[in-house]
Design a protein around this motif. Structure first.
Motif, mmCIF file in Angstrom:
data_model
loop_
_atom_site.group_PDB
_atom_site.id
_atom_site.type_symbol
_atom_site.label_atom_id
_atom_site.label_comp_id
_atom_site.label_asym_id
_atom_site.label_seq_id
_atom_site.Cartn_x
_atom_site.Cartn_y
_atom_site.Cartn_z
ATOM 1 N N ARG A 78 -33.747 24.683 23.719
ATOM 2 C CA ARG A 78 -32.672 25.667 23.610
ATOM 3 C C ARG A 78 -31.736 25.337 22.450
ATOM 4 N NH1 ARG A 78 -27.611 26.145 24.406
ATOM 5 N NH2 ARG A 78 -27.459 23.948 25.035
ATOM 6 N N SER A 79 -31.266 24.106 22.400
ATOM 7 C CA SER A 79 -30.273 23.747 21.384
ATOM 8 C C SER A 79 -30.885 23.638 19.988
ATOM 9 C CB SER A 79 -29.582 22.440 21.763
ATOM 10 O OG SER A 79 -30.508 21.374 21.829
ATOM 11 N N CYS A 80 -32.071 23.068 19.888
ATOM 12 C CA CYS A 80 -32.693 22.883 18.573
ATOM 13 C C CYS A 80 -33.109 24.212 17.954
ATOM 14 C CB CYS A 80 -33.894 21.953 18.679
ATOM 15 S SG CYS A 80 -33.460 20.216 18.974
ATOM 16 N N SER A 81 -33.648 25.122 18.750
ATOM 17 C CA SER A 81 -34.071 26.413 18.209
ATOM 18 C C SER A 81 -32.899 27.146 17.569
ATOM 19 C CB SER A 81 -34.685 27.278 19.316
ATOM 20 O OG SER A 81 -35.894 26.732 19.761
ATOM 21 N N TYR A 82 -31.740 27.085 18.225
ATOM 22 C CA TYR A 82 -30.539 27.712 17.665
ATOM 23 C C TYR A 82 -30.196 27.100 16.313
ATOM 24 C CZ TYR A 82 -25.646 29.078 17.129
ATOM 25 O OH TYR A 82 -24.461 29.571 16.640
ATOM 26 N N ASP A 83 -30.196 25.778 16.245
ATOM 27 C CA ASP A 83 -29.847 25.104 14.997
ATOM 28 C C ASP A 83 -30.854 25.393 13.885
ATOM 29 O OD1 ASP A 83 -27.527 24.009 15.901
ATOM 30 O OD2 ASP A 83 -28.296 21.978 16.163
ATOM 31 N N PHE A 84 -32.134 25.345 14.211
ATOM 32 C CA PHE A 84 -33.162 25.560 13.188
ATOM 33 C C PHE A 84 -32.994 26.921 12.519
ATOM 34 C CE2 PHE A 84 -36.218 22.623 15.709
ATOM 35 C CZ PHE A 84 -35.537 21.508 15.226
ATOM 36 N N HIS A 85 -32.779 27.934 13.323
ATOM 37 C CA HIS A 85 -32.632 29.274 12.748
ATOM 38 C C HIS A 85 -31.321 29.395 11.968
ATOM 39 C CE1 HIS A 85 -36.137 31.556 14.090
ATOM 40 N NE2 HIS A 85 -36.129 30.788 15.157
ATOM 41 N N GLN A 86 -30.295 28.728 12.421
ATOM 42 C CA GLN A 86 -29.039 28.773 11.677
ATOM 43 C C GLN A 86 -29.184 28.081 10.328
ATOM 44 O OE1 GLN A 86 -25.560 26.524 13.110
ATOM 45 N NE2 GLN A 86 -24.395 28.424 12.916
ATOM 46 N N PHE A 87 -29.917 26.971 10.273
ATOM 47 C CA PHE A 87 -30.096 26.250 9.013
ATOM 48 C C PHE A 87 -30.857 27.093 7.993
ATOM 49 C CE2 PHE A 87 -30.187 22.061 11.608
ATOM 50 C CZ PHE A 87 -28.818 22.143 11.777
ATOM 51 N N LEU A 88 -31.766 27.934 8.459
ATOM 52 C CA LEU A 88 -32.541 28.770 7.549
ATOM 53 C C LEU A 88 -31.808 30.045 7.147
ATOM 54 C CD1 LEU A 88 -34.871 26.822 8.324
ATOM 55 C CD2 LEU A 88 -36.383 28.777 8.253
ATOM 56 N N GLY A 89 -30.712 30.371 7.801
ATOM 57 C CA GLY A 89 -29.959 31.566 7.471
ATOM 58 C C GLY A 89 -30.794 32.817 7.656
ATOM 59 N N ALA A 90 -30.691 33.738 6.705
ATOM 60 C CA ALA A 90 -31.416 35.001 6.810
ATOM 61 C C ALA A 90 -32.926 34.794 6.824
ATOM 62 C CB ALA A 90 -31.023 35.922 5.663
ATOM 63 N N MET A 91 -33.412 33.765 6.117
ATOM 64 C CA MET A 91 -34.847 33.502 6.093
ATOM 65 C C MET A 91 -35.384 33.208 7.493
ATOM 66 S SD MET A 91 -37.606 33.340 4.355
ATOM 67 C CE MET A 91 -37.115 33.283 2.635
ATOM 68 N N GLY A 92 -34.548 32.601 8.324
ATOM 69 C CA GLY A 92 -34.973 32.280 9.682
ATOM 70 C C GLY A 92 -35.112 33.488 10.576
ATOM 71 N N MET A 93 -34.654 34.647 10.114
ATOM 72 C CA MET A 93 -34.748 35.871 10.897
ATOM 73 C C MET A 93 -35.840 36.796 10.374
ATOM 74 S SD MET A 93 -32.526 35.191 13.113
ATOM 75 C CE MET A 93 -32.546 36.746 13.999
ATOM 76 N N THR A 94 -36.682 36.301 9.475
ATOM 77 C CA THR A 94 -37.753 37.123 8.921
ATOM 78 C C THR A 94 -39.108 36.553 9.324
ATOM 79 O OG1 THR A 94 -38.099 35.886 6.858
ATOM 80 C CG2 THR A 94 -36.278 37.469 6.907
ATOM 81 N N LEU A 95 -40.146 37.345 9.113
ATOM 82 C CA LEU A 95 -41.504 36.884 9.363
ATOM 83 C C LEU A 95 -42.122 36.242 8.120
ATOM 84 C CD1 LEU A 95 -42.923 39.859 11.463
ATOM 85 C CD2 LEU A 95 -41.898 37.727 12.266
ATOM 86 N N GLU A 96 -41.337 36.133 7.064
ATOM 87 C CA GLU A 96 -41.839 35.513 5.842
ATOM 88 C C GLU A 96 -41.864 33.997 5.950
ATOM 89 O OE1 GLU A 96 -39.675 36.928 2.478
ATOM 90 O OE2 GLU A 96 -39.695 39.009 3.185
ATOM 91 N N HIS A 97 -41.159 33.469 6.909
ATOM 92 C CA HIS A 97 -41.138 32.021 7.136
ATOM 93 C C HIS A 97 -41.800 31.743 8.482
ATOM 94 C CE1 HIS A 97 -39.647 27.925 7.723
ATOM 95 N NE2 HIS A 97 -39.444 27.903 6.419
ATOM 96 N N PRO A 98 -42.577 30.668 8.602
ATOM 97 C CA PRO A 98 -43.342 30.442 9.835
ATOM 98 C C PRO A 98 -42.549 29.887 11.004
ATOM 99 C CG PRO A 98 -43.749 28.667 8.280
ATOM 100 C CD PRO A 98 -42.918 29.692 7.549
ATOM 101 N N LEU A 99 -41.246 29.660 10.864
ATOM 102 C CA LEU A 99 -40.483 29.006 11.926
ATOM 103 C C LEU A 99 -40.643 29.700 13.272
ATOM 104 C CD1 LEU A 99 -38.463 26.805 12.757
ATOM 105 C CD2 LEU A 99 -36.621 28.372 12.100
ATOM 106 N N HIS A 100 -40.698 31.044 13.249
ATOM 107 C CA HIS A 100 -40.774 31.781 14.510
ATOM 108 C C HIS A 100 -42.038 31.475 15.309
ATOM 109 C CE1 HIS A 100 -43.205 34.309 11.831
ATOM 110 N NE2 HIS A 100 -43.797 34.766 12.906
#
Length: 306
Positions: free
Chosen positions: A252-274
């Motif tokens: 729960r806590s790490c997923s929030y941080d990871f997406h925040q560190f990536l900024g807008a890129m973390g909310m797209t499908l162009e990056h594999p984080l999801h």
């Protein structure tokens, strides 16, 4: 307790890494919400990696090691339930799904017609083979796994020679091992991004506040791994419940941080984080989530103390 890998386990991991090497890269061109590979699944099964727990010299620790490593791939594979439960169920067809009879809704990972569904109740564990009319596919679920809703649990089921407490213990250990692998892959993906991305003329990875939170994520990832290995080694209800609860809080806590560190890129499908964080999102709610598993850990410890 020495949880370092022995020679057999290192050899198994070397063979597994060799098999998985063609599947290390995330399939970003088609931007799938859920990445699966039937070829990979078949190769894992045919190589016998899901049957290692049946060997008394390898056991459930080796199963946990395999589950953790497979979870690092961008492809979702049905390994956790099979690796931990196949030795108890014998010959089964299709993927294995686990459902807690007392909890709803029942959206299960890898539920397809022909899947083996393990039903865990307070008094018994039973099994049945899912049919098409008992499920509804959920293609729009953002959980990183192929999922379907179980519409019906049939009355006619085969009772298993598995105690409910053992089933839940193995389930919790499997959750923790899979979460450990997902966290490791998501953390590595995030570190790679912040080591390359620049803001204000500096690499993001050089900012102290971000480095502190990445260090904390590494601690949580390591803790999840070692607790999952301990749970798999002892199959103790308290160890397994603590491992699952810790893993779910870390997810729960790490997923929030990871997406925040990536900024807008973390909310797209162009990056594999999801491909890892969506799966973490699904595991956070397994077996009632972190609070329910923490309560089970307390009950197990107090019971042992009394």
């Amino acid at each position: 307790m020495d949880l370092s890998l022995n020679e057999d386990q290192r050899a198994i991991l070397d063979a597994l890494d060799g098999l998985c090497r063609p599947y290390q890269d995330a399939p970003l061109h088609d931007a799938p919400l859920t990445a699966i590979s039937e070829k990979l699944d078949a190769e894992i099964a045919e190589a016998g990696f899901l049957d290692v727990a049946a060997d008394p010299d390898l056991g459930t620790v080796s199963a946990a090691v395999i589950v953790e490593r497979l979870a690092r791939l961008p492809y979702a594979t049905e390994a956790a339930a099979s690796a931990f439960f196949r030795p108890l169920l014998g010959e089964v067809e299709g993927p294995i799904c686990i459902v807690d009879r007392a909890r709803t809704p029942r959206m299960l990972r890898y539920l397809v017609p022909g899947a083996t569904v393990l039903v865990v109740e307070d008094s018994r564990v039973s099994v049945f083979t899912a049919s098409q009319d008992q499920l509804r596919a959920e293609p729009d679920a953002l959980l990183g796994y192929p999922v379907a809703s179980l519409l019906e649990i049939p009355d006619e089921r085969q009772v298993c020679d598995i105690a409910p407490i053992e089933a839940r213990t193995r389930w919790q250990a499997a959750i923790a091992a899979e979460t450990a692998g997902l966290l490791a892959a998501a953390l590595a993906s995030t570190v790679s991004h912040v080591s390359e991305r620049e803001q204000f003329g500096r690499k993001l990875a050089t900012f102290q506040a971000l480095r502190h939170r990445l260090a904390e994520a590494q601690v949580l990832t390591n803790g999840t791994y070692w607790l999952s290995m301990k749970a798999a080694a002892t199959l103790d209800p308290a160890d397994a419940a603590m491992a699952a609860s810790y893993a779910q809080e870390a997810a729960r806590s790490c997923s929030y941080d990871f997406h925040q560190f990536l900024g807008a890129m973390g909310m797209t499908l162009e990056h594999p984080l999801h491909m890892w964080t969506y799966r973490l999102k699904a595991l956070v709610g397994e077996l009632g989530g972190r609070k329910a598993n923490a309560a089970r850990a307390a009950d197990a410890l107090w019971g042992a103390a009394s």
